[in-house]
Design a protein around this motif. Structure first.
Motif, PDB file in Angstrom:
ATOM      1  N   UNK A 108       0.837  -1.183   0.000  1.00 39.09           N
ATOM      2  CA  UNK A 108       0.000   0.000   0.000  1.00 39.09           C
ATOM      3  C   UNK A 108       0.879   1.243   0.000  1.00 39.09           C
ATOM      4  N   UNK A 109       0.382   2.287  -0.642  1.00 38.09           N
ATOM      5  CA  UNK A 109       1.102   3.554  -0.602  1.00 38.09           C
ATOM      6  C   UNK A 109       0.875   4.232   0.745  1.00 38.09           C
ATOM      7  N   UNK A 110       1.780   5.133   1.094  1.00 38.64           N
ATOM      8  CA  UNK A 110       1.726   5.754   2.418  1.00 38.64           C
ATOM      9  C   UNK A 110       0.881   7.027   2.473  1.00 38.64           C
ATOM     10  N   UNK A 111       0.400   7.503   1.326  1.00 34.00           N
ATOM     11  CA  UNK A 111      -0.280   8.798   1.260  1.00 34.00           C
ATOM     12  C   UNK A 111      -1.469   8.941   2.181  1.00 34.00           C
ATOM     13  N   UNK A 112      -2.327   7.905   2.223  1.00 29.65           N
ATOM     14  CA  UNK A 112      -3.511   8.005   3.073  1.00 29.65           C
ATOM     15  C   UNK A 112      -3.129   8.020   4.544  1.00 29.65           C
ATOM     16  N   UNK A 113      -2.120   7.246   4.923  1.00 30.38           N
ATOM     17  CA  UNK A 113      -1.663   7.234   6.314  1.00 30.38           C
ATOM     18  C   UNK A 113      -1.171   8.623   6.710  1.00 30.38           C
ATOM     19  N   UNK A 114      -0.387   9.257   5.854  1.00 27.27           N
ATOM     20  CA  UNK A 114       0.122  10.600   6.157  1.00 27.27           C
ATOM     21  C   UNK A 114      -1.019  11.609   6.258  1.00 27.27           C
ATOM     22  N   UNK A 115      -1.943  11.570   5.298  1.00 29.36           N
ATOM     23  CA  UNK A 115      -3.048  12.533   5.292  1.00 29.36           C
ATOM     24  C   UNK A 115      -3.931  12.364   6.524  1.00 29.36           C
ATOM     25  N   UNK A 116      -4.244  11.114   6.863  1.00 26.68           N
ATOM     26  CA  UNK A 116      -5.079  10.858   8.044  1.00 26.68           C
ATOM     27  C   UNK A 116      -4.370  11.319   9.311  1.00 26.68           C
ATOM     28  N   UNK A 117      -3.090  11.003   9.430  1.00 30.76           N
ATOM     29  CA  UNK A 117      -2.314  11.405  10.617  1.00 30.76           C
ATOM     30  C   UNK A 117      -2.267  12.916  10.747  1.00 30.76           C
ATOM     31  N   UNK A 118      -2.032  13.621   9.634  1.00 30.55           N
ATOM     32  CA  UNK A 118      -1.994  15.083   9.667  1.00 30.55           C
ATOM     33  C   UNK A 118      -3.336  15.655  10.115  1.00 30.55           C
ATOM     34  N   UNK A 119      -4.432  15.059   9.633  1.00 26.23           N
ATOM     35  CA  UNK A 119      -5.763  15.527  10.023  1.00 26.23           C
ATOM     36  C   UNK A 119      -6.031  15.322  11.499  1.00 26.23           C
ATOM     37  N   UNK A 120      -5.681  14.146  12.019  1.00 29.28           N
ATOM     38  CA  UNK A 120      -5.895  13.862  13.443  1.00 29.28           C
ATOM     39  C   UNK A 120      -5.061  14.810  14.299  1.00 29.28           C
ATOM     40  N   UNK A 121      -3.822  15.032  13.923  1.00 30.71           N
ATOM     41  CA  UNK A 121      -2.958  15.926  14.700  1.00 30.71           C
ATOM     42  C   UNK A 121      -3.489  17.356  14.671  1.00 30.71           C
ATOM     43  N   UNK A 122      -4.013  17.804  13.529  1.00 28.89           N
ATOM     44  CA  UNK A 122      -4.603  19.144  13.444  1.00 28.89           C
ATOM     45  C   UNK A 122      -5.811  19.257  14.377  1.00 28.89           C
ATOM     46  N   UNK A 123      -6.617  18.207  14.448  1.00 32.37           N
ATOM     47  CA  UNK A 123      -7.783  18.211  15.347  1.00 32.37           C
ATOM     48  C   UNK A 123      -7.334  18.232  16.809  1.00 32.37           C
ATOM     49  N   UNK A 124      -6.289  17.483  17.138  1.00 38.89           N
ATOM     50  CA  UNK A 124      -5.758  17.463  18.505  1.00 38.89           C
ATOM     51  C   UNK A 124      -5.351  18.872  18.933  1.00 38.89           C
ATOM     52  N   UNK A 125      -4.651  19.581  18.063  1.00 36.75           N
ATOM     53  CA  UNK A 125      -4.221  20.952  18.387  1.00 36.75           C
ATOM     54  C   UNK A 125      -5.439  21.861  18.547  1.00 36.75           C
ATOM     55  N   UNK A 126      -6.425  21.685  17.689  1.00 34.62           N
ATOM     56  CA  UNK A 126      -7.647  22.504  17.774  1.00 34.62           C
ATOM     57  C   UNK A 126      -8.365  22.268  19.096  1.00 34.62           C
ATOM     58  N   UNK A 127      -8.487  21.015  19.495  1.00 36.56           N
ATOM     59  CA  UNK A 127      -9.146  20.702  20.769  1.00 36.56           C
ATOM     60  C   UNK A 127      -8.386  21.341  21.932  1.00 36.56           C
ATOM     61  N   UNK A 128      -7.061  21.287  21.879  1.00 39.60           N
ATOM     62  CA  UNK A 128      -6.272  21.866  22.977  1.00 39.60           C
ATOM     63  C   UNK A 128      -6.499  23.370  23.095  1.00 39.60           C
ATOM     64  N   UNK A 129      -6.523  24.066  21.970  1.00 42.89           N
ATOM     65  CA  UNK A 129      -6.674  25.522  22.046  1.00 42.89           C
ATOM     66  C   UNK A 129      -8.078  25.895  22.508  1.00 42.89           C
ATOM     67  N   UNK A 130      -9.054  25.055  22.242  1.00 45.33           N
ATOM     68  CA  UNK A 130     -10.416  25.336  22.710  1.00 45.33           C
ATOM     69  C   UNK A 130     -10.531  25.241  24.226  1.00 45.33           C
ATOM     70  N   UNK A 131      -9.574  24.587  24.865  1.00 40.02           N
ATOM     71  CA  UNK A 131      -9.570  24.503  26.327  1.00 40.02           C
ATOM     72  C   UNK A 131      -9.116  25.810  26.981  1.00 40.02           C
ATOM     73  N   UNK A 132      -8.557  26.722  26.202  1.00 38.06           N
ATOM     74  CA  UNK A 132      -8.183  28.038  26.737  1.00 38.06           C
ATOM     75  C   UNK A 132      -9.446  28.882  26.800  1.00 38.06           C
ATOM     76  N   UNK A 133     -10.100  28.875  27.927  1.00 41.65           N
ATOM     77  CA  UNK A 133     -11.381  29.564  28.095  1.00 41.65           C
ATOM     78  C   UNK A 133     -11.185  31.077  28.170  1.00 41.65           C
TER      79      UNK A 133
END
Length: 197
Positions: free
Chosen positions: A1-26
């Protein structure tokens, strides 16, 4: 399998993780500058966690540069890493909101050490797929930084029961060790590319 989908999915999850963290700054309830004082521990825990997520993203990106294809085991090892990364916003918020109390700092360390273990599992899974003579295997070598980091996390978790602030300082030390991106893979890739002469 090519690695493209793994990279894209990982980048998306990491972007969401950062977004969730910043939302905790009330947002403070009042308009006075002194209202920000209550956010200081939350902000410090956010900054450290943002750096950690950035370190994992950076090193994950570098590691996958040495890979052309992936298999099912790699996909699951990557999901395992993403699972532990996804817990960072929870322990970050808990630690900051409770002024670096013992149990939140301990759990933060447990999540960090599990991230380190998950990253190591992903690395070994990739090496097993690529072979012991692969560029990635040669670049990773004995992984002293990884071993030292895991040992510091373990010490910080143990210390957190008596002095959580020292544990938090040790988490900062590990972040400093990894803040400069790991050049091992980059050097191997550049060193093995044919010259343009």
């Amino acid at each position: 399998m090519e690695k493209g989908r793994l990279e894209a999915f990982s980048d998306g999850v990491i972007a969401i993780i950062i977004t969730i963290m910043v939302l905790e700054l009330k947002i403070p309830k009042g308009a006075d500058i002194h209202e920000l004082r209550e956010l200081v521990p939350v902000f410090f825990s956010y900054v450290l966690s943002f750096i950690y997520v950035g370190i994992y993203w950076n090193n994950h990106h570098h590691m996958l540069q040495a890979v052309q294809s992936v298999n099912g085991a790699i996909l699951w090892a990557n999901m395992h890493l993403l699972f532990w990364l996804s817990l960072i916003p929870f322990v970050t918020a808990w630690m900051g909101e409770n002024y670096f109390a013992r149990w939140p700092v301990t759990c933060y360390g447990i999540v960090l050490i599990m991230n380190a273990i998950a990253y190591t599992i992903l690395m070994f899974t990739l090496v097993r797929h690529l072979g012991k003579d692969s560029l990635l295997a040669r670049a990773m070598g004995r992984d002293y930084k990884g071993k030292v980091s895991t040992a510091i996390y373990a010490a910080a978790i143990a210390i957190s029961f008596t002095n959580p602030k020292i544990s938090f300082a040790l988490y900062i030390v590990v972040a400093c060790i990894w803040f400069i991106p790991d050049k091992r893979i980059e050097k191997k890739i550049v060193g093995e590319e044919p010259s343009c002469d």
